[in-house]
Design an enzyme around this catalytic site. Structure first.
Site, mmCIF file in Angstrom:
data_model
loop_
_atom_site.group_PDB
_atom_site.id
_atom_site.type_symbol
_atom_site.label_atom_id
_atom_site.label_comp_id
_atom_site.label_asym_id
_atom_site.label_seq_id
_atom_site.Cartn_x
_atom_site.Cartn_y
_atom_site.Cartn_z
ATOM 1 N N SER A 64 3.715 -18.017 -4.553
ATOM 2 C CA SER A 64 2.535 -18.540 -4.684
ATOM 3 C C SER A 64 2.290 -19.416 -5.818
ATOM 4 O O SER A 64 3.313 -19.527 -6.656
ATOM 5 C CB SER A 64 1.428 -17.180 -5.316
ATOM 6 O OG SER A 64 1.571 -16.226 -4.306
HETATM 7 N N1 SAH Z 1 4.249 -12.526 -4.419
HETATM 8 C C1 SAH Z 1 4.755 -13.614 -3.595
HETATM 9 C C2 SAH Z 1 3.958 -13.904 -2.597
HETATM 10 C C3 SAH Z 1 4.655 -14.047 -1.315
HETATM 11 S S1 SAH Z 1 3.614 -14.720 0.167
HETATM 12 C C4 SAH Z 1 5.467 -14.458 -4.359
HETATM 13 O O1 SAH Z 1 4.815 -15.159 -5.341
HETATM 14 O O2 SAH Z 1 6.619 -15.043 -3.896
HETATM 15 C C5 SAH Z 1 2.838 -13.164 0.785
HETATM 16 C C6 SAH Z 1 4.054 -12.128 0.951
HETATM 17 O O3 SAH Z 1 3.559 -11.045 1.680
HETATM 18 C C7 SAH Z 1 4.986 -12.629 1.869
HETATM 19 O O4 SAH Z 1 6.656 -12.542 1.667
HETATM 20 C C8 SAH Z 1 4.833 -11.820 3.331
HETATM 21 O O5 SAH Z 1 5.864 -11.613 4.157
HETATM 22 C C9 SAH Z 1 4.123 -10.420 2.744
HETATM 23 N N2 SAH Z 1 3.395 -9.643 3.751
HETATM 24 C C10 SAH Z 1 2.581 -10.288 4.450
HETATM 25 N N3 SAH Z 1 1.955 -9.106 5.273
HETATM 26 C C11 SAH Z 1 2.689 -7.821 4.538
HETATM 27 C C12 SAH Z 1 2.300 -6.559 4.605
HETATM 28 N N4 SAH Z 1 1.286 -5.954 5.676
HETATM 29 N N5 SAH Z 1 2.938 -5.709 3.732
HETATM 30 C C13 SAH Z 1 3.777 -6.198 2.974
HETATM 31 N N6 SAH Z 1 4.305 -7.438 2.572
HETATM 32 C C14 SAH Z 1 3.316 -8.387 3.659
#
Ligand code: SAH
Length: 213
Positions: A64
Site C-alpha cells: 500500500s
Molecule cells: N498490508 C499490505 C497490503 C497488501 S494488498 C502491504 O502493505 O503490503 C492487500 C492484501 O490483502 C494482498 O496481499 C491480498 O492477497 C490480501 N487479501 C485479499 N483478500 C484477502 C482475504 N479475504 N483474506 C486475507 N487477505 C486477503
C-alpha cells in the site's frame, strides 16, 4: 539487506511528505521513519520505496501507498500492548508499522505465495507478529478474538459481520469499503450491539477476495 544513510535520509523526506499531507500521529510517523520499506519490495524497485506510491509485490498484489498505511494506522488509534488483527498481510509492511508501535499483531493472508514469503521475511528483519495464518480474512480469527483493533488492507465490497463481532468494546474496525473506489470507513464498537460509523474519504485498494488461493 542493507539500510544505508541514503535510505534513512529518503525516509525522513517521506515522513515530511506524510506530515504535509495531514498525518499527525507522532507514533505512526516515528514507525515509518524507522522501517526500511525498500526491503519489503523486490530489489529492482528500491528507488521507488520512499516515494508516496503503492507498488506491485508478488501474486498481483501491492504494497500500500505510505500515506494510506499511515492514515489507516492513525485511524486505528493503536496503543502499546493492543492486540490487533490485520487482514491482508501482503508484503508485511503494515504489519511492521503496527509492531513498531508496540501492538501484538495477528495477520491473515489469502495468497499462499505471499503468506510463505512474508512469514519468513519479517522475523529476518526483527519483526515478530504473534501469529500469521494463511486463511480467509472475511471470517476474521474467532479463536483469538476479541481484538483491540482490526485493520483491513484490501478493498471490501461489504463489511464482513464476523469482523464487527470480533471487536472488543471501544475497539475500531478500519476498513475500505467499495468496489472500484473505496470509502475509508471506521466502526467503533460502543456496546455489544451498538457501533458508531464514520467515513474518511476515497482510497483505491486491490480487492478483498473470498476463500484462499
Ligand atoms: N498490508 C499490505 C497490503 C497488501 S494488498 C502491504 O502493505 O503490503 C492487500 C492484501 O490483502 C494482498 O496481499 C491480498 O492477497 C490480501 N487479501 C485479499 N483478500 C484477502 C482475504 N479475504 N483474506 C486475507 N487477505 C486477503
Amino acid at each position: 539487506m542493507k539500510d544505508t544513510f541514503t535510505h534513512q535520509g529518503k525516509r525522513k523526506q517521506l515522513v515530511k511528505t506524510l506530515e504535509a499531507k495531514g498525518i499527525k500521529d507522532a507514533l505512526v510517523l516515528k514507525a515509518i521513519s524507522k522501517i526500511p520499506r525498500h526491503l519489503f519490495m523486490d530489489s529492482g524497485f528500491v528507488d521507488h520505496a520512499y516515494v508516496d506510491k503503492a507498488f506491485p509485490i508478488a501474486a498481483d498484489q501491492t504494497i500500500s501507498q505510505p500515506y494510506t498505511v499511515a492514515r489507516q494506522t492513525e485511524l486505528l488509534e493503536v496503543k502499546r500492548g493492543d492486540t490487533i488483527l490485520e487482514i491482508g498481510t501482503g508484503s508485511g509492511y503494515q504489519t511492521a508499522v503496527l509492531l513498531e508501535m508496540g501492538a501484538k499483531v495477528y495477520s491473515i493472508e489469502r495468497q499462499n505465495e505471499l503468506f510463505k514469503r512474508t512469514k519468513l521475511f519479517l522475523p529476518k528483519i526483527g519483526y515478530r507478529p504473534k501469529k500469521f495464518i494463511f486463511g480467509d480474512g472475511y471470517k476474521g480469527w474467532p479463536t483469538e478474538a476479541p481484538f483491540n483493533g482490526i485493520i483491513v488492507t484490501a478493498g471490501a465490497p461489504f463489511v464482513p459481520e464476523p469482523l464487527l463481532k470480533q471487536l472488543a468494546i471501544g475497539a475500531k474496525l478500519v476498513i475500505p469499503v467499495g468496489d472500484e473506489v473505496q470509502i475509508m470507513t471506521v466502526f467503533t464498537r460502543k456496546s455489544p450491539s451498538d457501533f458508531d460509523k464514520e467515513t474518511f474519504g476515497e482510497f483505491r485498494f486491490v480487492p478483498l477476495l473470498e476463500d484462499k488461493n
